[in-house]
Design a protein around this motif. Sequence first.
Motif, PDB file in Angstrom:
ATOM      1  N   ARG A 200       4.553  -8.342   4.075  1.00 50.37           N
ATOM      2  CA  ARG A 200       4.666  -7.124   3.255  1.00 50.37           C
ATOM      3  C   ARG A 200       3.475  -6.953   2.304  1.00 50.37           C
ATOM      4  NH1 ARG A 200       8.538  -5.797  -1.612  1.00 50.37           N
ATOM      5  NH2 ARG A 200       8.381  -3.543  -1.485  1.00 50.37           N
ATOM      6  N   ARG A 201       3.110  -5.686   2.011  1.00 47.19           N
ATOM      7  CA  ARG A 201       2.058  -5.378   1.043  1.00 47.19           C
ATOM      8  C   ARG A 201       2.536  -4.297   0.079  1.00 47.19           C
ATOM      9  NH1 ARG A 201       0.904  -9.374   2.786  1.00 47.19           N
ATOM     10  NH2 ARG A 201      -1.003 -10.163   3.784  1.00 47.19           N
ATOM     11  N   LYS A 202       2.229  -4.492  -1.196  1.00 45.68           N
ATOM     12  CA  LYS A 202       2.645  -3.504  -2.206  1.00 45.68           C
ATOM     13  C   LYS A 202       1.996  -2.148  -1.936  1.00 45.68           C
ATOM     14  CE  LYS A 202       3.359  -7.142  -5.507  1.00 45.68           C
ATOM     15  NZ  LYS A 202       2.941  -7.895  -6.658  1.00 45.68           N
ATOM     16  N   SER A 203       0.753  -2.171  -1.437  1.00 41.64           N
ATOM     17  CA  SER A 203       0.058  -0.901  -1.181  1.00 41.64           C
ATOM     18  C   SER A 203       0.803  -0.089  -0.105  1.00 41.64           C
ATOM     19  CB  SER A 203      -1.386  -1.140  -0.765  1.00 41.64           C
ATOM     20  OG  SER A 203      -1.468  -2.107   0.261  1.00 41.64           O
ATOM     21  N   GLN A 204       1.383  -0.760   0.883  1.00 42.59           N
ATOM     22  CA  GLN A 204       2.169  -0.034   1.901  1.00 42.59           C
ATOM     23  C   GLN A 204       3.423   0.556   1.262  1.00 42.59           C
ATOM     24  OE1 GLN A 204       2.649  -3.313   4.625  1.00 42.59           O
ATOM     25  NE2 GLN A 204       1.078  -2.555   6.013  1.00 42.59           N
ATOM     26  N   HIS A 205       4.020  -0.219   0.366  1.00 39.87           N
ATOM     27  CA  HIS A 205       5.229   0.272  -0.299  1.00 39.87           C
ATOM     28  C   HIS A 205       4.924   1.516  -1.129  1.00 39.87           C
ATOM     29  CE1 HIS A 205       9.022   0.469  -2.395  1.00 39.87           C
ATOM     30  NE2 HIS A 205       8.357   0.512  -3.531  1.00 39.87           N
ATOM     31  N   PHE A 206       3.836   1.444  -1.930  1.00 33.68           N
ATOM     32  CA  PHE A 206       3.564   2.573  -2.818  1.00 33.68           C
ATOM     33  C   PHE A 206       3.009   3.785  -2.072  1.00 33.68           C
ATOM     34  CE2 PHE A 206       4.352  -0.604  -6.054  1.00 33.68           C
ATOM     35  CZ  PHE A 206       5.170   0.137  -6.900  1.00 33.68           C
ATOM     36  N   ALA A 207       2.441   3.567  -0.884  1.00 31.09           N
ATOM     37  CA  ALA A 207       2.064   4.715  -0.034  1.00 31.09           C
ATOM     38  C   ALA A 207       3.337   5.423   0.432  1.00 31.09           C
ATOM     39  CB  ALA A 207       1.241   4.235   1.158  1.00 31.09           C
ATOM     40  N   ALA A 208       4.355   4.634   0.834  1.00 32.36           N
ATOM     41  CA  ALA A 208       5.646   5.230   1.235  1.00 32.36           C
ATOM     42  C   ALA A 208       6.314   5.894   0.031  1.00 32.36           C
ATOM     43  CB  ALA A 208       6.552   4.151   1.828  1.00 32.36           C
ATOM     44  N   TYR A 209       6.190   5.252  -1.143  1.00 33.18           N
ATOM     45  CA  TYR A 209       6.814   5.823  -2.347  1.00 33.18           C
ATOM     46  C   TYR A 209       6.176   7.169  -2.706  1.00 33.18           C
ATOM     47  CZ  TYR A 209       8.681   6.644  -6.927  1.00 33.18           C
ATOM     48  OH  TYR A 209       9.305   7.255  -7.989  1.00 33.18           O
ATOM     49  N   GLU A 210       4.869   7.247  -2.532  1.00 37.99           N
ATOM     50  CA  GLU A 210       4.170   8.506  -2.846  1.00 37.99           C
ATOM     51  C   GLU A 210       4.743   9.647  -1.999  1.00 37.99           C
ATOM     52  OE1 GLU A 210      -0.446  10.089  -2.960  1.00 37.99           O
ATOM     53  OE2 GLU A 210      -0.046   7.950  -2.778  1.00 37.99           O
ATOM     54  N   GLU A 211       4.982   9.340  -0.726  1.00 34.41           N
ATOM     55  CA  GLU A 211       5.567  10.335   0.185  1.00 34.41           C
ATOM     56  C   GLU A 211       6.969  10.750  -0.283  1.00 34.41           C
ATOM     57  OE1 GLU A 211       6.780  10.100   4.804  1.00 34.41           O
ATOM     58  OE2 GLU A 211       5.108   8.843   4.198  1.00 34.41           O
ATOM     59  N   ALA A 278      -2.017  -8.861  -7.252  1.00 39.57           N
ATOM     60  CA  ALA A 278      -2.041  -9.292  -5.857  1.00 39.57           C
ATOM     61  C   ALA A 278      -1.246  -8.291  -5.033  1.00 39.57           C
ATOM     62  CB  ALA A 278      -1.425 -10.685  -5.743  1.00 39.57           C
ATOM     63  N   ASP A 279      -1.765  -7.946  -3.834  1.00 36.54           N
ATOM     64  CA  ASP A 279      -1.088  -6.953  -2.999  1.00 36.54           C
ATOM     65  C   ASP A 279       0.169  -7.537  -2.353  1.00 36.54           C
ATOM     66  OD1 ASP A 279      -0.739  -4.454  -1.961  1.00 36.54           O
ATOM     67  OD2 ASP A 279      -2.260  -4.614  -0.395  1.00 36.54           O
TER      68      ASP A 279
END
Length: 430
Positions: A200-211, A278-279
């Motif tokens: 898992r990566r936080k950047s993937q999570h927050f990209a989904a959250y932005e959507e 850290a991501d």
Amino acid sequence: MTALTGPINELEQRILESTPAIERWFRLEWMEHTPPFYTSVDVRNAGFKLAPVDTNLFPGGFNNLTEAMLPLAVQAAMAAIEKICPEAKNLLLIPEKHTRNTFYLANVATLVRIFHQAGLNVRLGTLDETITAPTPLTLADGSTLVVEPLIRKSGRVMLKDFDPCTILLNNDLSGGIPNILKNIEQQYLLPPLHAGWAVRRKSQHFAAYEEVAKKFAKLLGMDPWLLNPMFEQCGSVDFAEGTGIECVQSHADALLNKIRRKYKDYGINEKPFVIVKADNGTYGMGIMTVRDAKELDAINRRTKNKMSVVKDGQQVNEVIIQEGVPTYERVNDGVAEPVVYMVDRYVVGGFYRVHADRGIDENLNAPGASFVPLAFAESAHLARPGQKPGASAPNRFYMYGVVARLAMLAASYELERTDPEAEDGDGIPN
């Protein structure tokens, strides 16, 4: 008393007025997406903005929920298990390896209690290979938990004389995916392996959250920025060697400028900051506050060391640079942030993380933090329409629950996209 300072009046009002539309929108989303099994979300309330800053899919800290909240957790656990494996009888719970930490053990004991009350036989299996026989661990209150070695037998994971239909991980797999948990096809493994920090990566999570935030903001006719922390990501960073720092610097500078522009648009008189972390990884490790990109020129050795390694000794080489959301919540003069707990798609409670020695623009998940329960769960705490914004604790909690559920929905998007067994439209697994 709850920390009701710096009320987000307009946002609170809009969310309360839109409750029927919001709940319908969530219902429709959950028809399309599966919530993570359990989730906790760190929320920051800046007075002008309310946003999640971290979403944990292996939450510890269930011991910080009050007694009054536990029936909600039990009901939600029943609903979750019924959906996944209605005939479930046995649940194998796999905790973190560092099970000598008494606070963490109290969390495990609370989880055992919740799932026992939900009608399951619960036993604890450990990934710690040094444990070769049932081993009692003593909690701070004198009670004990017994952890047992895991056994792999014909594609199933079990304990001696205990074959579960469901395995619940409360171990975030920071150190990688152990072989014993790979290729389990006959049992339910919750959360799935790709929810762990090995993948898992936080950047993937927050990209989904932005959507998710954009969809939700459209529903309410508002600017998604009021709910969404902007972010950037850098790979190939090595703080110890000093390589890749220029990527962090340029992204931090660009993000600080974006935040300045937003503050100007909204007439916000604050000094912007970003959080570099850290991501992957958790436990508040590998995090620093940056108020000016030039600060990254002169990082001292202690900060370099702190930023280089996270839990289980994992090296940091990818970072997320996230818009800093100051917190104007206070409990007993300490800076505070709400942490919301969910099981399945239900909010079951939460608490304030309070740190007397930290500032409003710093990470509070650090040694010295204390926990004050939030009063989410009492029956008198349904939202109260018509109350002046900022005056009613239940209304504030409803709003926190909405933002936390948005983050949980983003996590379900994220898990769908990173599922190694998911199929693309061509019918071939990714």
